[in-house]
Motif scaffolding. Structure first.
Motif, PDB file in Angstrom:
ATOM      1  N   VAL A   4       0.860  -1.187   0.000  1.00 26.39           N
ATOM      2  CA  VAL A   4       0.000   0.000   0.000  1.00 26.39           C
ATOM      3  C   VAL A   4       0.896   1.237   0.000  1.00 26.39           C
ATOM      4  O   VAL A   4       1.851   1.306   0.775  1.00 26.39           O
ATOM      5  N   ILE A   5       0.605   2.157  -0.885  1.00 23.82           N
ATOM      6  CA  ILE A   5       1.310   3.442  -0.900  1.00 23.82           C
ATOM      7  C   ILE A   5       0.298   4.510  -0.486  1.00 23.82           C
ATOM      8  O   ILE A   5      -0.532   4.938  -1.296  1.00 23.82           O
ATOM      9  N   ALA A  57      -2.863  12.443 -16.918  1.00 24.47           N
ATOM     10  CA  ALA A  57      -1.551  13.106 -16.850  1.00 24.47           C
ATOM     11  C   ALA A  57      -1.186  13.432 -15.401  1.00 24.47           C
ATOM     12  O   ALA A  57      -0.037  13.251 -14.974  1.00 24.47           O
ATOM     13  N   LYS A  58      -2.179  13.900 -14.642  1.00 26.16           N
ATOM     14  CA  LYS A  58      -1.927  14.258 -13.242  1.00 26.16           C
ATOM     15  C   LYS A  58      -1.532  13.026 -12.437  1.00 26.16           C
ATOM     16  O   LYS A  58      -0.557  13.037 -11.681  1.00 26.16           O
ATOM     17  N   VAL A  59      -2.280  11.932 -12.622  1.00 19.81           N
ATOM     18  CA  VAL A  59      -1.990  10.710 -11.863  1.00 19.81           C
ATOM     19  C   VAL A  59      -0.675  10.077 -12.360  1.00 19.81           C
ATOM     20  O   VAL A  59       0.134   9.599 -11.563  1.00 19.81           O
ATOM     21  N   GLY A  60      -0.468  10.122 -13.672  1.00 18.89           N
ATOM     22  CA  GLY A  60       0.778   9.586 -14.227  1.00 18.89           C
ATOM     23  C   GLY A  60       1.997  10.303 -13.641  1.00 18.89           C
ATOM     24  O   GLY A  60       2.999   9.668 -13.285  1.00 18.89           O
ATOM     25  N   ALA A  61       1.892  11.614 -13.487  1.00 18.00           N
ATOM     26  CA  ALA A  61       3.013  12.383 -12.919  1.00 18.00           C
ATOM     27  C   ALA A  61       3.236  11.998 -11.454  1.00 18.00           C
ATOM     28  O   ALA A  61       4.382  11.858 -10.996  1.00 18.00           O
ATOM     29  N   ASN A  66       6.827   9.251  -7.497  1.00 20.52           N
ATOM     30  CA  ASN A  66       6.737   8.657  -6.158  1.00 20.52           C
ATOM     31  C   ASN A  66       7.879   7.653  -5.963  1.00 20.52           C
ATOM     32  O   ASN A  66       7.960   6.656  -6.679  1.00 20.52           O
ATOM     33  N   PRO A  67       8.752   7.891  -4.978  1.00 22.51           N
ATOM     34  CA  PRO A  67       9.922   7.019  -4.836  1.00 22.51           C
ATOM     35  C   PRO A  67       9.577   5.594  -4.420  1.00 22.51           C
ATOM     36  O   PRO A  67      10.282   4.647  -4.808  1.00 22.51           O
ATOM     37  N   ALA A  73       8.007  -1.036  -8.064  1.00 22.46           N
ATOM     38  CA  ALA A  73       7.535  -1.481  -9.387  1.00 22.46           C
ATOM     39  C   ALA A  73       8.633  -1.465 -10.450  1.00 22.46           C
ATOM     40  O   ALA A  73       8.565  -2.211 -11.410  1.00 22.46           O
ATOM     41  N   ARG A  74       9.615  -0.613 -10.311  1.00 21.02           N
ATOM     42  CA  ARG A  74      10.659  -0.431 -11.341  1.00 21.02           C
ATOM     43  C   ARG A  74      10.038  -0.436 -12.736  1.00 21.02           C
ATOM     44  O   ARG A  74      10.328  -1.302 -13.563  1.00 21.02           O
TER      45      ARG A  74
END
Ligand code: NI
Length: 219
Positions: A4-5, A57-61, A66-67, A73-74
């Motif tokens: 969970v993130i 685009a917002k969620v993709g960014a 997100n580290p 996931a790499r």
């Protein structure tokens, strides 16, 4: 590895996407389901539009920066993000996600919850392993990342509306075991650096991580 993130999006960011979603057109989710999944899928998904592209685009960014997502996931590539909507009575029965989507191999699946949990009943994501089922129901902006190899389902929504964004990752690291080792090493490298700075131990750990990544990437 299932992870969970929390807080991939802030609550105001998730609220803005919910508000934007109200203005979108939705289509029957069966249109994008595979032959067998179609028989158990009963939800809706946002149709392509410039407004949906802005959300993607917002969620993709947020995903790209997100580290924890990067380490777990790499990602080599992500499928287009799907904004899904479940209203009362809607559900997605037990299924396994397609192994290939648009030329990508799906290694990891994720669900980014958008709705406030108290505004709907039911609608948990249920991930099944060989022993038990795990029910996941997170707050707006929280994400669950899980192996695409699992059987899973979305429980029927009994009241209200459940909005979520789902997507898939093709990872640079094909093996889930190898991904988990690299995830642990990332944390160890960070901890050793925080404690002692750039020590001999830090250098050796960093080299092992880099060389394992080199060994495993693209296999
Ligand atoms: Ni699925």
């Amino acid at each position: 590895m299932t992870l969970v993130i929390p807080g991939l999006l802030t609550p105001p960011e998730a609220a803005a996407i919910r508000a934007a979603a109200e203005r979108l057109d939705f289509a029957d989710g069966r249109e994008t389901a595979g032959r067998f999944a179609r028989t158990v899928k009963a939800n809706h998904q946002a149709r392509p539009s410039p407004e949906l592209e802005a959300i993607q685009a917002k969620v993709g960014a947020a995903l790209r920066t997100n580290p924890v997502f990067a380490s777990a996931a790499r990602p080599r590539a992500l499928t287009p993000l799907i904004l899904s909507r479940y209203r009362t009575g809607e559900t997605y029965g037990l299924h396994v996600d397609d192994a290939l989507m648009g030329g990508l191999r799906t290694d990891l699946s994720f669900t980014l919850f958008l709705s406030e949990p108290e505004t709907y009943e039911g609608g948990a994501l249920i991930i099944q392993d060989r022993i038990e089922e795990r029910a996941i129901r997170l707050g707006p902006g929280d994400l669950i990342l899980y192996p695409s190899t699992t059987l899973h389902r979305v429980e029927p929504v009994d009241r209200g509306e459940r909005l979520a964004i789902v997507g898939w990752v093709e990872s640079l690291i094909r093996s889930a075991d190898a991904r988990e080792i690299l995830f642990d090493l990332d944390q160890s490298v960070e901890e050793v650096f925080a404690r002692d700075g750039k020590s001999d131990l830090f250098d050796r750990l960093s080299r092992s991580r880099s060389n394992l990544l080199r060994m495993w990437a693209g296999l």
